[in-house]
Design a protein around this motif. Structure first.
Motif, PDB file in Angstrom:
ATOM      1  N   ASP A 136       0.722  -1.111  -0.008  1.00  0.00           N
ATOM      2  CA  ASP A 136       0.190   0.099  -0.014  1.00  0.00           C
ATOM      3  C   ASP A 136       0.680   1.319   0.036  1.00  0.00           C
ATOM      4  OD1 ASP A 136      -2.673  -1.391   0.127  1.00  0.00           O
ATOM      5  OD2 ASP A 136      -2.051  -1.740   2.317  1.00  0.00           O
ATOM      6  N   PHE A 137       2.025   1.192   0.659  1.00  0.00           N
ATOM      7  CA  PHE A 137       2.850   2.531   0.711  1.00  0.00           C
ATOM      8  C   PHE A 137       3.699   2.513  -0.536  1.00  0.00           C
ATOM      9  CE2 PHE A 137       1.801   1.204   5.100  1.00  0.00           C
ATOM     10  CZ  PHE A 137       1.411   2.601   5.344  1.00  0.00           C
ATOM     11  N   ARG A 138       4.359   1.438  -1.082  1.00  0.00           N
ATOM     12  CA  ARG A 138       4.974   1.171  -2.137  1.00  0.00           C
ATOM     13  C   ARG A 138       4.289   1.904  -3.408  1.00  0.00           C
ATOM     14  NH1 ARG A 138       7.707  -4.646  -2.460  1.00  0.00           N
ATOM     15  NH2 ARG A 138       9.686  -4.279  -1.267  1.00  0.00           N
ATOM     16  N   GLU A 139       2.964   1.875  -3.365  1.00  0.00           N
ATOM     17  CA  GLU A 139       2.286   2.397  -4.480  1.00  0.00           C
ATOM     18  C   GLU A 139       1.886   3.841  -4.496  1.00  0.00           C
ATOM     19  OE1 GLU A 139      -1.300   0.107  -4.111  1.00  0.00           O
ATOM     20  OE2 GLU A 139      -0.560  -1.508  -5.276  1.00  0.00           O
ATOM     21  N   LEU A 140       2.464   4.406  -3.245  1.00  0.00           N
ATOM     22  CA  LEU A 140       2.052   5.996  -3.250  1.00  0.00           C
ATOM     23  C   LEU A 140       3.243   6.702  -3.928  1.00  0.00           C
ATOM     24  CD1 LEU A 140       1.542   6.045   0.822  1.00  0.00           C
ATOM     25  CD2 LEU A 140      -0.233   6.169  -1.205  1.00  0.00           C
ATOM     26  N   PRO A 141       2.765   7.612  -4.453  1.00  0.00           N
ATOM     27  CA  PRO A 141       4.064   8.412  -5.525  1.00  0.00           C
ATOM     28  C   PRO A 141       5.267   8.810  -4.506  1.00  0.00           C
ATOM     29  CG  PRO A 141       1.693   9.457  -5.832  1.00  0.00           C
ATOM     30  CD  PRO A 141       1.526   8.585  -4.735  1.00  0.00           C
ATOM     31  N   ASP A 142       6.187   8.696  -4.985  1.00  0.00           N
ATOM     32  CA  ASP A 142       7.508   8.998  -4.436  1.00  0.00           C
ATOM     33  C   ASP A 142       7.649   8.416  -2.976  1.00  0.00           C
ATOM     34  OD1 ASP A 142       8.610  10.827  -6.693  1.00  0.00           O
ATOM     35  OD2 ASP A 142       6.857  11.948  -6.068  1.00  0.00           O
ATOM     36  N   GLU A 179       1.189  18.367   4.498  1.00  0.00           N
ATOM     37  CA  GLU A 179       0.605  17.947   3.043  1.00  0.00           C
ATOM     38  C   GLU A 179       0.989  19.363   2.162  1.00  0.00           C
ATOM     39  OE1 GLU A 179      -2.916  14.888   4.210  1.00  0.00           O
ATOM     40  OE2 GLU A 179      -3.187  16.936   4.525  1.00  0.00           O
ATOM     41  N   ALA A 180       1.075  20.409   2.664  1.00  0.00           N
ATOM     42  CA  ALA A 180       1.106  21.887   1.953  1.00  0.00           C
ATOM     43  C   ALA A 180       2.476  22.029   1.904  1.00  0.00           C
ATOM     44  CB  ALA A 180       0.310  22.871   2.498  1.00  0.00           C
ATOM     45  N   ALA A 181       3.328  21.253   2.163  1.00  0.00           N
ATOM     46  CA  ALA A 181       4.746  21.738   2.348  1.00  0.00           C
ATOM     47  C   ALA A 181       5.565  21.817   0.670  1.00  0.00           C
ATOM     48  CB  ALA A 181       5.724  20.528   3.252  1.00  0.00           C
ATOM     49  N   PRO A 182       6.609  22.594   0.735  1.00  0.00           N
ATOM     50  CA  PRO A 182       6.958  22.901  -0.743  1.00  0.00           C
ATOM     51  C   PRO A 182       8.050  21.744  -0.804  1.00  0.00           C
ATOM     52  CG  PRO A 182       8.046  24.442   0.971  1.00  0.00           C
ATOM     53  CD  PRO A 182       6.884  23.974   1.727  1.00  0.00           C
ATOM     54  N   ARG A 187       5.863  16.043   1.932  1.00  0.00           N
ATOM     55  CA  ARG A 187       4.639  15.862   1.549  1.00  0.00           C
ATOM     56  C   ARG A 187       4.514  14.183   1.608  1.00  0.00           C
ATOM     57  NH1 ARG A 187       5.897  19.739  -2.422  1.00  0.00           N
ATOM     58  NH2 ARG A 187       5.885  18.252  -4.139  1.00  0.00           N
ATOM     59  N   VAL A 188       5.395  13.619   1.053  1.00  0.00           N
ATOM     60  CA  VAL A 188       5.518  12.151   0.800  1.00  0.00           C
ATOM     61  C   VAL A 188       5.152  11.675   2.336  1.00  0.00           C
ATOM     62  CG1 VAL A 188       6.549   9.980   0.237  1.00  0.00           C
ATOM     63  CG2 VAL A 188       6.822  11.829  -1.122  1.00  0.00           C
ATOM     64  N   LEU A 189       5.985  12.146   3.333  1.00  0.00           N
ATOM     65  CA  LEU A 189       5.814  11.579   4.814  1.00  0.00           C
ATOM     66  C   LEU A 189       4.438  11.752   5.209  1.00  0.00           C
ATOM     67  CD1 LEU A 189       6.794  10.695   7.265  1.00  0.00           C
ATOM     68  CD2 LEU A 189       7.609  12.897   7.841  1.00  0.00           C
ATOM     69  N   ALA A 190       3.601  13.135   4.890  1.00  0.00           N
ATOM     70  CA  ALA A 190       2.240  13.327   5.156  1.00  0.00           C
ATOM     71  C   ALA A 190       1.369  12.192   4.582  1.00  0.00           C
ATOM     72  CB  ALA A 190       1.995  14.681   4.796  1.00  0.00           C
ATOM     73  N   THR A 191       1.720  11.950   3.304  1.00  0.00           N
ATOM     74  CA  THR A 191       0.750  10.851   2.545  1.00  0.00           C
ATOM     75  C   THR A 191       0.828   9.530   3.219  1.00  0.00           C
ATOM     76  OG1 THR A 191       1.341  12.115   0.264  1.00  0.00           O
ATOM     77  CG2 THR A 191       0.255   9.816   0.301  1.00  0.00           C
ATOM     78  N   CYS A 192       2.176   9.104   3.876  1.00  0.00           N
ATOM     79  CA  CYS A 192       2.479   7.770   4.255  1.00  0.00           C
ATOM     80  C   CYS A 192       1.590   7.841   5.589  1.00  0.00           C
ATOM     81  CB  CYS A 192       3.833   7.658   4.496  1.00  0.00           C
ATOM     82  SG  CYS A 192       4.687   7.110   3.070  1.00  0.00           S
ATOM     83  N   PHE A 193       1.607   8.966   6.494  1.00  0.00           N
ATOM     84  CA  PHE A 193       1.009   8.977   7.559  1.00  0.00           C
ATOM     85  C   PHE A 193      -0.526   8.879   7.369  1.00  0.00           C
ATOM     86  CE2 PHE A 193      -0.493  10.840  11.503  1.00  0.00           C
ATOM     87  CZ  PHE A 193       0.062  10.319  12.617  1.00  0.00           C
ATOM     88  N   ARG A 194      -0.884   9.721   6.207  1.00  0.00           N
ATOM     89  CA  ARG A 194      -2.427   9.647   6.154  1.00  0.00           C
ATOM     90  C   ARG A 194      -2.828   8.151   5.808  1.00  0.00           C
ATOM     91  NH1 ARG A 194      -5.935  13.498   7.337  1.00  0.00           N
ATOM     92  NH2 ARG A 194      -4.832  15.057   6.291  1.00  0.00           N
ATOM     93  N   LYS A 195      -1.947   7.589   5.148  1.00  0.00           N
ATOM     94  CA  LYS A 195      -2.542   6.377   4.557  1.00  0.00           C
ATOM     95  C   LYS A 195      -2.402   5.220   5.970  1.00  0.00           C
ATOM     96  CE  LYS A 195      -3.158   4.074   1.611  1.00  0.00           C
ATOM     97  NZ  LYS A 195      -4.541   3.280   1.038  1.00  0.00           N
ATOM     98  N   TYR A 196      -1.329   5.271   6.608  1.00  0.00           N
ATOM     99  CA  TYR A 196      -1.354   4.669   7.797  1.00  0.00           C
ATOM    100  C   TYR A 196      -2.417   4.789   8.747  1.00  0.00           C
ATOM    101  CZ  TYR A 196       0.879   2.689  12.173  1.00  0.00           C
ATOM    102  OH  TYR A 196       1.056   2.164  13.261  1.00  0.00           O
ATOM    103  N   GLN A 197      -2.761   5.979   9.137  1.00  0.00           N
ATOM    104  CA  GLN A 197      -4.058   6.250   9.763  1.00  0.00           C
ATOM    105  C   GLN A 197      -5.419   5.453   9.305  1.00  0.00           C
ATOM    106  OE1 GLN A 197      -4.107   8.241  13.074  1.00  0.00           O
ATOM    107  NE2 GLN A 197      -1.968   7.782  12.500  1.00  0.00           N
ATOM    108  N   GLU A 198      -5.510   5.731   8.055  1.00  0.00           N
ATOM    109  CA  GLU A 198      -6.634   4.807   7.281  1.00  0.00           C
ATOM    110  C   GLU A 198      -6.543   3.282   7.464  1.00  0.00           C
ATOM    111  OE1 GLU A 198      -6.315   5.656   3.078  1.00  0.00           O
ATOM    112  OE2 GLU A 198      -6.574   7.801   3.320  1.00  0.00           O
ATOM    113  N   LEU A 199      -5.287   2.897   7.535  1.00  0.00           N
ATOM    114  CA  LEU A 199      -5.114   1.417   7.532  1.00  0.00           C
ATOM    115  C   LEU A 199      -5.345   1.142   9.450  1.00  0.00           C
ATOM    116  CD1 LEU A 199      -1.964   0.556   5.516  1.00  0.00           C
ATOM    117  CD2 LEU A 199      -4.345  -0.487   5.317  1.00  0.00           C
TER     118      LEU A 199
END
Length: 973
Positions: A136-142, A179-182, A187-199
């Motif tokens: 699930d995490f490998r599939e996230l961009p970057d 999530e709004a970081a330049p 941003r990838v760390l935020a996406t991973c954390f969001r995915k983890y919270q969903e799981l």
């Protein structure tokens, strides 16, 4: 001056007294090593209760470890009993940050994302969960920017991911900001954390670092909960404040509110846990959180632990470091001084050194042994447990080699975290036995052409071969006769068995090859029955594997995959990650053994003789590029505090200061000398100057020293009626295995039917207590039951047939129909109560308290039909005794009179569901005396039984072991 204050003046020194009496507003207590910190905390709590009339349950007391919490609980309860102060220990919020935050989440679960029956992950569970979902995490961009490249492997990726997810949780980083970081990595760390919270949400799970994260969310997003808790907690106290992190500080400040009766205790010189997110700034900047002069400060500098020469040495060590950067100082100025006493006038900080040829350790090992023999020959050392070796890591090859050498020379070594679990004979033989039982093992492990895993060499040479060698011995013929046909059966399995791997494990325990580790004599040996406890741990690992991989029986379709998952994944990762062995919280230095501990492990402890190794160490950086980015770009809640180029040096000095200050009578700096530069040098340049100024241990007259006995902590153990007293009374042998040695029963899951009935009836009671009785109706009850079943069955991996679920519903609705006119009589539900005794703490849980005016009734629910009053007389008498003590505790706690006690049988569909008892004050004393006798037997490890309880034996996992044990009585037919 009150009598209490006058008495305090005779027990406390002026610095301690100042700390005890500084009660209101923010208070900072800087407590140097051995300065009586726990005494000061305990007396401060007693002072608040006795002199300020603060109710014990309105205190919020946090410690750093479970062991420290138990010690504090024991000492506080002893003092309150001594002063005849009534209190219910369960009402006090006393424990670690994690345990208290978990309690808040459970108390206010309806305000959180968590559902009933949520699963709590430990660190291994968390990493294994990530490993199982890494796709699930490998599939996230970057994603590789956070988890690493796929070439590094799934386990390494899950390890990296674990670190960063915990960082976000422990630092309470703001997710929308990330999530709004330049910066794309952020941003990838935020996406991973969001995915983890969903799981986690999907699986109704919570991890260890998430406990505090969820508690902070609760306090920040639910003002009504925060207001209630602020009203409840009058005074907050926190121990080891130098090791708190950002999220913990935020939780404390929220709870303290405007009153801010917040007392923090710690020593900035012993801050060790930066790698877990702790920040030294919390203690150093604490006074600056408040208006000028508002924060009171007390400093405890009198050391009651160590010889003056040891104190001189570690004071000098701290002076070697520069603690400022020209603008700010990063240490509270302090000079530790010894207590007033007569000390032997001699050096007690010494060096132990030996040099060896290239790659050899002969001289070094011989010198360490000579020193230990010198201690023994002095006539002043009464037990090896007075000696502790402290290292940066006990997993280091050289440390493990030294431990093995000493054991070979007759010096037992206690080193529970040295990663030797999978080297122990009992574990290797058990793994070898499981391999033998599955002849398809060589085939299933060759999963990819040309791939060779290191773990296979371990299985072949250290597990399978020693086991088969044992099978050839005549004394193991019974094992061979059992195992050989079973292995042939598994090789051509055509239908499901009625057991899985854990069932085979319990069968193997019956044979002498394994039962020899489980005898009473082996368990009471010098190593505290390490082998038996290791086997107990292995039983937990197997049942955990079966839970995580949905294995309930051996199935021919899935057998090869199960074997591959067990050996190529699960056990492999445990071997690589390392697993700790048994540690007794109440005896940190087992008799008959020298201790090999990490410096972190030794924190808060003291030893007569400390040998400090790892002197080849140098300061090292603990942060990564992503750490720096999060810090420099302002994503953390506060800007950087200590200068980055100073941090590794500060942490290095604090680490070894903590090590040196553990010593009471003799501190030994030990180095296997090596010349050279940089990392090859020992002692390193950071120790060299002080090391060679110390006298050699050989020049010191060890017989002139006195070595203290190792301090007895005397922790009171907690015993519950259902989990301890009843289990022991039913079968002491079963108690020995499942409570004392901590074997994990295969059928460890909840009894689904009974739990579902209990949970849903509890929902009814909680709604009534919230003033929502108008919402309690059959439709709502059906909804509660459905939700409870959904989460309970998912967690337990157990399911009920439709007709069984209908029976559960009938139990609950039957209760509703009978009792719906009595809702106004409900006072409390699910009440945790305790009785503090001289030797132990007795705990219980009352399902329901109801009544009118000052008279109440105690009710315990049973999800079954009402028993035959004659045939089940003995069991009913046991329940009566339990209710009598509950009633006594309720009266002590509330001041209300208990008139009647009831068992309520929810399965009774026709007649009266109650079995009622009148409270008999005279009988209560006898009941408690009986409990005292049971606990006394448990604590002296008397597990003798007169006859086997035939009914229990039928479903007990240990029955094969018991069948083959040489009983002192006739076996049951």
């Amino acid at each position: 001056m009150t009598n209490n204050t006058a008495a305090l003046q005779t027990k406390a020194n002026p610095q301690q007294l100042e700390a005890i009496l500084a009660t209101d507003g923010p208070v900072l207590i800087i407590a140097g090593p051995g300065s009586g910190k726990t005494f000061t905390l305990v007396e401060r709590i007693v002072y608040l209760i006795t002199q300020k009339d603060i109710a014990p349950e309105s205190l919020f007391v946090v410690t750093f470890t479970d062991k420290a919490a138990r010690e504090l609980t024991t000492r506080i309860s002893n003092r309150l009993v001594e002063l005849s102060i009534k209190f219910n220990l369960n009402d006090m919020y006393l424990g670690t940050f994690h345990s208290i935050c978990l309690r808040l989440l459970e108390d206010f679960r309806e305000f959180t994302r968590l559902k009933r029956s949520f699963t709590l992950f430990d660190q291994f569970d968390q990493q294994y969960f990530l490993y199982q979902h890494i796709k699930d995490f490998r599939e996230l961009p970057d994603a590789k920017l956070v988890i690493g490249n796929d070439q590094s492997g799934r386990w390494a990726q899950s390890e990296s991911l674990l670190k960063w997810l915990n960082k976000v949780a422990e630092e309470a980083l703001d997710l929308p900001t990330l999530e709004a970081a330049p910066d794309i990595e952020v941003r990838v760390l935020a996406t991973c954390f969001r995915k983890y919270q969903e799981l986690l949400h999907e699986h109704n799970s919570l991890d260890f670092s998430g406990i505090q994260y969820e508690a902070l969310q609760l306090l920040e997003k639910r003002p009504e909960v925060l207001a209630h808790l602020r009203e409840k907690f009058s005074y907050l106290m926190v121990d080891e404040y130098q090791d708190t992190n950002t999220i913990q500080e935020r939780i404390l400040l929220l709870l303290a509110g405007e009153r801010c009766n917040l007392c923090v205790v710690g020593d900035d010189d012993q801050g060790l846990y930066r790698f877990r997110g702790a920040t030294i700034r919390n203690i150093l900047e604490f006074p600056a959180l408040f208006d000028e002069g508002q924060c009171k400060r007390a400093t405890l500098t009198v050391n009651y632990r160590s010889h003056p020469d040891i104190i001189r040495f570690y004071n000098e060590w701290m002076r070697e470091q520069t603690w400022d950067d020209g603008t700010r100082v990063f240490r509270f100025a302090k000079q530790i001084v010894p207590r007033e006493d007569d000390f032997p006038d001699m050096p007690t900080a010494v060096r132990l050194a030996a040099s060896d040829g290239k790659g050899e350790t002969t001289n070094w090992h011989a010198e360490v042994l000579a020193f230990l023999n010198g201690l023994k020959a002095s006539g002043k050392l009464s037990d090896w447990n007075q000696v502790a070796f402290l290292f940066r890591s006990v997993k280091n090859d050289k440390v493990v080699a030294l431990a093995r050498f000493l054991e070979s020379e007759g010096v037992p070594v206690f080193s529970p975290r040295s990663n030797m679990f999978f080297e122990r004979e009992e574990i290797r033989l058990m793994i070898g036995a499981l391999i033998f039982l599955f002849p398809q093992f060589p085939k299933v492990r060759a999963w990819t052409e040309g791939v060779h895993l290191d773990i296979w060499d371990y299985y072949d040479q250290l597990c399978f071969k020693p086991f088969t060698d044992e099978l050839r011995k005549p004394e193991n013929k019974s094992l061979l006769d059992w195992a050989r046909p079973l292995a042939k059966h598994h090789a051509v399995l055509t239908q499901n068995t009625d057991y899985a791997f854990s069932g085979l494990f319990y069968q193997l325990l019956q044979f002498p090859l394994f039962s020899c580790f489980l005898s009473e004599e082996a368990v009471q040996g010098v190593d505290k029955g390490r082998a038996a406890r290791n086997l107990g741990t292995f039983s937990k690992l197997l049942t955990k594997f079966e839970y995580l991989h949905f294995v309930s029986v051996l199935n021919p379709e899935w057998l090869e995959k199960n074997i591959r998952d067990l050996f190529n994944q699960f056990l492999r990762f445990l071997v690589d990650g390392g697993i700790g062995e048994y540690e007794d919280e109440s005896e940190y230095a087992p008799k008959g053994c020298v201790s090999f501990l990490t410096i972190h492990q030794s924190k808060g402890l003291e030893f007569p003789v400390v040998v400090c190794g790892s002197l080849e160490a140098v300061p090292r950086k603990q942060h990564t590029a992503l750490d720096e980015l999060l810090e420099d770009a302002g994503y953390l809640s506060k800007p950087r505090f200590e200068p980055r180029n100073h941090i590794k040096n500060f942490d290095f000095w604090r680490l070894f200061y903590t090590a040196f200050s553990r010593a009471q009578n003799l501190l030994v700096l030990a180095a296997q000398e090596r010349q050279g530069r940089g990392l090859g040098k020992s002692p390193s340049r950071y120790f060299e100057h002080l090391f060679y100024e110390l006298p050699s241990w050989r020049t010191v007259d060890l017989s002139a020293l006195t070595f203290e006995a190792v301090k007895q902590i005397n922790l009171k153990r907690e015993y519950s009626f259902t989990s301890h007293i009843n289990v022991f009374e039913s079968c002491a042998e079963q108690y020995r295995f499942f409570k004392e040695l901590e074997f994990n029963p295969i059928r460890a899951g909840a009894q689904l039917f009974g739990t579902l009935v209990h949970q849903t009836i509890e929902d009814i009671h909680k709604a009534v207590l919230r003033g929502e009785e108008a919402t309690v109706n059959p439709e709502q009850i059906q909804s509660w039951m459905t939700i409870n079943y959904q989460y309970l069955s998912k967690r337990e991996r157990q399911y009920l047939a439709p007709q069984t679920l209908k029976a559960v519903e009938q139990h609950i609705l039957g209760y509703y129909e009978r009792e719906k006119g009595n809702w106004d009589r409900i006072k409390e539900a699910e009440v945790e109560i305790s009785l503090v005794k001289d030797q132990y703490i007795l705990k219980g849980s009352v399902d329901l308290i109801r009544g009118e005016h000052d008279t109440v009734e105690v009710i315990d629910f049973k999800s079954e039909k009402k028993p035959d009053m004659e045939k089940d007389r003995e069991r009913l008498r046991q329940y009566q005794h339990q209710l009598e003590v509950y009633a006594h505790l309720v009266e002590e706690r509330t001041g209300q009179k208990v008139g009647r006690m009831h068992l309520y049988y929810t399965g009774e569909d026709g007649g009266n569901p109650y079995v009622s008892f009148t409270k008999d004050d005279r009988a209560i004393g006898k009941t408690i005396a009986r409990f005292d006798d049971i606990v006394e037997r448990i604590e002296r490890q008397d597990y003798q039984i007169v006859a086997r309880p035939a009914k229990l034996c039928q479903s007990c996992d240990m029955r094969a072991y018991c069948d083959n044990k040489n009983w002192k009585f006739r076996k049951d037919p």
